[in-house]
Design an enzyme around this catalytic site. Structure first.
Site, PDB file in Angstrom:
ATOM      1  N   GLU A   1      68.749  30.336  85.062  1.00 50.42           N
ATOM      2  CA  GLU A   1      69.764  31.409  85.037  1.00 50.42           C
ATOM      3  C   GLU A   1      71.137  30.765  84.766  1.00 50.42           C
ATOM      4  O   GLU A   1      71.448  29.710  85.320  1.00 50.42           O
ATOM      5  CB  GLU A   1      69.753  32.060  86.427  1.00 50.42           C
ATOM      6  CG  GLU A   1      70.770  33.169  86.639  1.00 50.42           C
ATOM      7  CD  GLU A   1      70.634  33.799  88.053  1.00 50.42           C
ATOM      8  OE1 GLU A   1      70.013  33.168  88.947  1.00 50.42           O
ATOM      9  OE2 GLU A   1      71.163  34.913  88.245  1.00 50.42           O
TER      10      GLU A   1
ATOM     11  N   LYS B   1      69.220  41.154  84.078  1.00 52.64           N
ATOM     12  CA  LYS B   1      68.795  41.142  85.484  1.00 52.64           C
ATOM     13  C   LYS B   1      68.880  42.555  86.059  1.00 52.64           C
ATOM     14  O   LYS B   1      69.872  43.265  85.832  1.00 52.64           O
ATOM     15  CB  LYS B   1      69.734  40.200  86.244  1.00 52.64           C
ATOM     16  CG  LYS B   1      69.331  39.790  87.635  1.00 52.64           C
ATOM     17  CD  LYS B   1      70.388  38.782  88.165  1.00 52.64           C
ATOM     18  CE  LYS B   1      69.987  38.112  89.454  1.00 52.64           C
ATOM     19  NZ  LYS B   1      70.966  37.070  89.854  1.00 52.64           N
TER      20      LYS B   1
ATOM     21  N   CYS C   1      65.843  35.496  88.916  1.00 55.31           N
ATOM     22  CA  CYS C   1      66.144  35.148  90.316  1.00 55.31           C
ATOM     23  C   CYS C   1      65.995  36.304  91.300  1.00 55.31           C
ATOM     24  O   CYS C   1      64.900  36.617  91.744  1.00 55.31           O
ATOM     25  CB  CYS C   1      67.528  34.518  90.384  1.00 55.31           C
ATOM     26  SG  CYS C   1      67.697  33.403  91.786  1.00 55.31           S
TER      27      CYS C   1
HETATM   28  N1  GLN Z   1      67.392  35.799  96.323  1.00 58.20           N
HETATM   29  C1  GLN Z   1      68.051  34.749  95.618  1.00 58.20           C
HETATM   30  C2  GLN Z   1      68.553  33.705  96.613  1.00 58.20           C
HETATM   31  O1  GLN Z   1      68.649  33.998  97.779  1.00 58.20           O
HETATM   32  C3  GLN Z   1      69.130  35.307  94.745  1.00 58.20           C
HETATM   33  C4  GLN Z   1      69.995  34.331  94.025  1.00 58.20           C
HETATM   34  C5  GLN Z   1      70.294  34.771  92.608  1.00 58.20           C
HETATM   35  O2  GLN Z   1      69.969  35.875  92.192  1.00 58.20           O
HETATM   36  N2  GLN Z   1      70.868  33.889  91.830  1.00 58.20           N
HETATM   37  O3  GLN Z   1      68.782  32.571  96.240  1.00 58.20           O
END
Ligand code: GLN
Length: 413
Positions: free
Chosen positions: A50, A123, A172
């Site tokens: 990402e 996203k 993510c």
């Molecule tokens: N759930 C992910 C975390 O806690 C979200 C991080 C992201 O979207 N970059 O790391």
């Protein structure tokens, strides 16, 4: 009804980077040198994290503005195109997207072997940091797309076929419960992908290590001091490791290259010697993250309790809650206890590493996993030991690097 089972063989390269905001050129240099380390193996797919080149922790719209690009413009597009054309491969990379009407998205490019845009995914579930620069949610929600692959599938008699692989990108937080508020067991992303028969799941991430300062941290100042201490103990700057590459190549033809920046020794099984929240053993994957990620794919995992839910007709009331928007719950439908039984899917998780702001530490541990659709009547434990998930390899939590694996999985056409 005349469906054929085909075996798909792919070579996947996953590149783990530690990009820092304002250091675009340096990051591109490291990305290129990691690609050069593996170009002789001719990977079919190269995956980046990402916000792979820009860095992730932007705190306002003005701060991110200059980094926003149209899908077919800017540094991510240029690099993906060069890699795809140079290696004749598919390249996937996360980047900050400039949309219409002042909208901004957290997106990922999929560039095909000829350097053309195959798909652009935005996203859907946003993390706190995305909200800080008013990122918009993907208006289309979770999506799938068809990825054409030439000559990568074989039938039982050995004849080669071109196939379109049912594919999806998740970025993510897409793996997490919506806004961390939805019930954990709703498994929104993996349920959607199961119901759409997705065969290839590619997930660029900037996933946090548990030593990070978040909205739940009771004492941010002392947690920051703890992060500074960890980096100091490791002999690293506050932003973590860069330029010390972990290279891990294991191919079916016997090729095996394992280079590790710390100690030259890689663990045979993923494990983390340190306490859950300490940032240490950078060349080892973070086992608590691996377990969490795998749990988020519960619908794809073998679990013998499904037989009970199914037999006890517990499913109907659970499904009723979703008013027809889904037909499975934790992998069970009203027709079969486990919709994924005897199917295969490949999961590629590409996380970043390093730290930003002296507060956000990323968990690295990028890897390649295969769900094999077996052992549905035996397994009870939903973690890396579950035999329905094959861990094909992971990088460590803290160094930049690249992992390459030959993968083989079955599809029906
Ligand atoms: N759930 C992910 C975390 O806690 C979200 C991080 C992201 O979207 N970059 O790391």
């Amino acid at each position: 009804m005349g469906l054929k089972r085909l075996t798909v063989n792919l070579r996947i390269a996953v590149i783990q980077l530690n990009p820092q905001i304002g250091q675009l050129e340096e990051t591109v240099v490291r990305a290129r040198s990691l690609v050069r380390r593996v170009e002789r193996y001719r990977p079919d797919i190269v995956v980046f994290p990402e916000f792979a080149l820009s860095g992730y922790s932007f705190h306002s719209r003005p701060e991110i503005s200059a980094h926003l690009c149209r899908p077919q413009e800017g540094p991510a597009w240029e690099l993906c195109r060069q890699i795809s054309q140079g290696l004749s491969c598919i390249t996937v990379m996360g980047y900050p997207e400039r949309g219409d009407d002042q909208q901004a998205y957290n997106s990922a490019l999929v560039v095909d072997e000829e350097g053309k845009l195959a798909f652009n995914y935005r996203k859907s579930f946003l993390y706190d940091t995305d909200e800080e620069w008013q990122c918009a949610e993907n208006p289309a929600g979770f999506q799938t797309f068809e990825l054409p692959l030439k000559g990568k599938a074989r039938d039982r008699s050995g004849d080669v076929h071109d196939v379109k692989l049912r594919s999806a990108i998740g970025i993510c937080m897409d793996l997490s419960p919506y806004k961390f508020e939805a019930p954990f067991h709703e498994c929104e992303f993996s349920t959607f992908q199961l119901e759409h028969g997705t065969e290839l799941l590619i997930v660029p991430m900037a996933w946090l290590h548990s030593s990070s300062v978040t909205r739940d941290t009771a004492d941010p100042a002392s947690q920051k001091a703890e992060i500074a201490n960890s980096m100091d103990r490791l002999g690293l700057p506050l932003h973590g490791s860069q330029n010390q590459f972990q290279v891990d190549v294991e191919l079916r033809d016997g090729t095996c290259v394992k280079e590790c920046p710390d100690d030259g020794i890689l663990p045979s099984a993923p494990s983390d010697a340190g306490a859950a929240s300490s940032y240490s053993d950078l060349s080892r994957p973070d086992n608590s993250n691996l377990n969490y990620w795998i749990m988020r794919f519960m619908p794809f995992l073998a679990c013998k309790w499904r037989e009970n839910w199914f037999a006890e007709k517990a499913l109907k009331p659970m499904l009723a809650k979703f008013k027809g928007s889904r037909f499975t719950y934790l992998g069970s439908s009203l027709k079969v206890p486990w919709l994924f039984e005897n199917k295969n899917a490949l999961l590629v998780l590409c996380n970043r590493c390093g730290a930003e702001d002296g507060a956000t530490v990323y968990a690295g541990s990028s890897g390649i996993f295969k769900f094999n659709g077996q052992h549905g009547d035996e397994e009870t434990i939903l973690d890396t030991t579950n035999r329905s998930v094959e861990l094909l390899g992971n990088l460590g939590k803290g160094h930049e690097g690249v992992i390459v694996r030959d993968v083989s999985f079955e599809i029906e056409r």
